[in-house]
Design an enzyme around this catalytic site. Structure first.
Site, PDB file in Angstrom:
ATOM      1  N   ASP A 120     119.729  11.397 -30.562  1.00 41.76           N
ATOM      2  CA  ASP A 120     120.554  10.261 -30.146  1.00 41.76           C
ATOM      3  C   ASP A 120     119.850   9.431 -29.074  1.00 41.76           C
ATOM      4  O   ASP A 120     120.019   8.217 -29.012  1.00 41.76           O
ATOM      5  CB  ASP A 120     121.905  10.772 -29.652  1.00 41.76           C
ATOM      6  CG  ASP A 120     122.655  11.476 -30.770  1.00 41.76           C
ATOM      7  OD1 ASP A 120     122.807  10.861 -31.841  1.00 41.76           O
ATOM      8  OD2 ASP A 120     123.052  12.638 -30.591  1.00 41.76           O
ATOM      9  N   GLY A 133     126.424  14.051 -34.189  1.00 43.36           N
ATOM     10  CA  GLY A 133     127.069  14.519 -35.417  1.00 43.36           C
ATOM     11  C   GLY A 133     127.638  15.924 -35.269  1.00 43.36           C
ATOM     12  O   GLY A 133     127.967  16.568 -36.267  1.00 43.36           O
ATOM     13  N   GLU A 139     121.289  23.150 -34.365  1.00 49.95           N
ATOM     14  CA  GLU A 139     120.045  22.403 -34.159  1.00 49.95           C
ATOM     15  C   GLU A 139     119.202  23.038 -33.061  1.00 49.95           C
ATOM     16  O   GLU A 139     117.976  23.157 -33.194  1.00 49.95           O
ATOM     17  CB  GLU A 139     120.354  20.951 -33.779  1.00 49.95           C
ATOM     18  CG  GLU A 139     120.895  20.140 -34.939  1.00 49.95           C
ATOM     19  CD  GLU A 139     121.252  18.717 -34.558  1.00 49.95           C
ATOM     20  OE1 GLU A 139     121.316  17.871 -35.446  1.00 49.95           O
ATOM     21  OE2 GLU A 139     121.486  18.454 -33.353  1.00 49.95           O
TER      22      GLU A 139
HETATM   23  O1  R5P Z   1     124.581  16.271 -34.374  1.00 52.58           O
HETATM   24  C1  R5P Z   1     123.792  15.456 -34.847  1.00 52.58           C
HETATM   25  C2  R5P Z   1     122.401  15.399 -34.522  1.00 52.58           C
HETATM   26  O2  R5P Z   1     122.036  15.781 -33.230  1.00 52.58           O
HETATM   27  C3  R5P Z   1     121.616  14.194 -35.015  1.00 52.58           C
HETATM   28  O3  R5P Z   1     120.316  14.652 -35.199  1.00 52.58           O
HETATM   29  C4  R5P Z   1     121.642  13.017 -34.061  1.00 52.58           C
HETATM   30  O4  R5P Z   1     122.964  12.609 -33.858  1.00 52.58           O
HETATM   31  C5  R5P Z   1     120.791  11.840 -34.560  1.00 52.58           C
HETATM   32  O5  R5P Z   1     121.304  11.343 -35.750  1.00 52.58           O
HETATM   33  P1  R5P Z   1     120.755  10.022 -36.452  1.00 52.58           P
HETATM   34  O6  R5P Z   1     119.464  10.368 -37.104  1.00 52.58           O
HETATM   35  O7  R5P Z   1     121.842   9.656 -37.425  1.00 52.58           O
HETATM   36  O8  R5P Z   1     120.608   8.980 -35.379  1.00 52.58           O
END
Ligand code: R5P
Length: 277
Positions: A120, A133, A139
Site C-alpha cells: 500500500d 486487502g 502475507e
Molecule cells: O492485504 C492486501 C495486501 O497487503 C496488498 O498486497 C496491498 O493492499 C496492495 O494491493 P494492490 O496491489 O492492490 O495495491
C-alpha cells in the site's frame, strides 16, 4: 466484449480482449496507466527474481499480483511443473488454481525460495504498509519464510516516508473478542485517535479476514511514521493483536512501475535504478 468489461478485476489474470465492433485486439489500445504501471513492475520483478532454480514460490495479494502470476505462467509449463505456489489468502489461491499452477500450503513448505507481493505504501528503506486487502497476516508469514521477499507496486506507492500518500492507516488484524479493547489502546495509548474497525461492503458488520479475525485501521501522524519499527513493535505488543500491517526490514527489493513506462527499482542493500524495459 464491450469496453466496460475491459478492466481487470482483482483475482483474475488479464487476458487479451477483442472488440465486438472491429474484431481487433483492443487490449493494446485501451490502457489504464495505473494497470500498465503495475504490470511493468510485476513483470520485471518476476524476470529478475523468479528463476528456474526456484521451486517454492509465495504469491501475495492485491491487484498487482495477477500480473506476477501472468508472467510466471509465461515462463512455461516445463519450468512451472516442478514448482509449488503458496497463497497469502483466498484471492491468491484462486489465482494459482485458475492459472493451472500447483497449489501448496506454508505448513507443507515452510522454506520459501521467493515471495512477491504488492504494497500500500513503501518508504525509502523499503519498510511498507500492507493489509489494504486484509491479508497482512498470511502475507507476513510468507514474507518471513522466504529467502527473498520482493515488493511490486505502481508509482503511487513509492514514498520517502510512510503515511505520505496512504492515509487509511496501519491495518491491524485482531481477534474479534478483543477488538474494542485494542481500539481503546490505539486511541488512548498510541495516539491513533481515528482508529476504526474496518466495516464490510455488501455485508452488514465488520470485514472478517481469511483467518476469521477483524481488522482495525489505525492512522498515525507523520512524526510517528518516522520510526516504523518502533510503531510496529508497540502495536504488536497489544494483547489481542494478531499481526500488524507494517513490514519492516523484510523486502530485498521494490519495483515501482512509472507512468512513463520505466520501472524504479530500489534495493535494501542500497542503490536504486531507473529501468526502461
Ligand atoms: O492485504 C492486501 C495486501 O497487503 C496488498 O498486497 C496491498 O493492499 C496492495 O494491493 P494492490 O496491489 O492492490 O495495491
Amino acid at each position: 466484449m464491450g469496453i466496460e468489461s475491459l478492466s481487470t478485476p482483482v483475482g483474475t489474470v488479464p487476458a487479451a480482449v477483442e472488440s465486438a465492433e472491429t474484431g481487433l485486439d483492443v487490449s493494446e489500445v485501451v490502457k489504464d496507466p495505473i494497470e500498465e504501471a503495475k504490470k511493468l513492475a510485476a513483470w520485471m520483478a518476476v524476470d529478475r527474481h523468479v528463476l528456474p532454480k526456484h521451486k517454492v514460490i509465495g504469491i501475495g495479494s492485491g491487484s498487482t499480483v495477477p500480473y506476477v502470476v501472468e508472467r510466471i505462467v509465461q515462463q512455461g509449463e516445463e519450468v512451472n511443473k516442478g514448482r509449488v505456489f503458496i497463497p497469502t489468502g483466498f484471492q491468491s489461491k484462486e489465482l494459482i488454481v485458475q492459472a493451472g499452477l500447483t497449489l501448496a500450503e506454508i505448513d507443507q513448505f515452510p522454506n520459501v525460495d521467493v515471495t512477491i507481493d504488492g504494497a500500500d505504501e513503501v518508504d525509502q528503506d523499503l519498510n511498507c504498509i500492507k493489509g489494504g486487502g486484509a491479508c497482512q497476516l498470511r502475507e507476513k508469514v510468507l514474507a518471513e519464510a522466504a529467502k527473498t521477499f520482493v515488493l511490486v507496486a505502481d508509482y503511487r506507492k513509492n514514498s520517502a516516508r510512510l503515511g505520505t500518500n496512504w492515509k487509511a492507516g496501519v491495518p491491524i488484524e485482531v481477534v474479534p473478542f478483543a477488538y474494542a479493547k485494542v481500539l481503546l489502546n490505539l486511541r488512548n495509548n498510541l495516539g491513533s485517535k481515528e482508529a476504526t474497525l474496518r466495516m464490510a461492503k455488501c455485508k452488514a458488520g465488520p470485514v472478517v479476514t481469511d483467518n476469521g479475525n477483524f481488522v482495525i485501521d489505525a492512522p498515525f501522524d507523520f512524526e510517528t511514521f518516522g520510526s516504523p519499527i518502533q510503531l510496529m513493535t508497540q502495536i504488536k505488543m497489544l494483547t489481542g493483536v494478531v499481526e500488524v500491517g507494517l513490514f519492516c526490514n523484510m523486502a530485498e527489493a521494490a519495483y515501482f512501475g512509472n507512468q512513463d513506462g520505466s520501472v524504479s527499482v530500489r534495493k535494501a542493500a542500497g542503490g536504486s535504478e531507473e529501468v526502461r524495459p
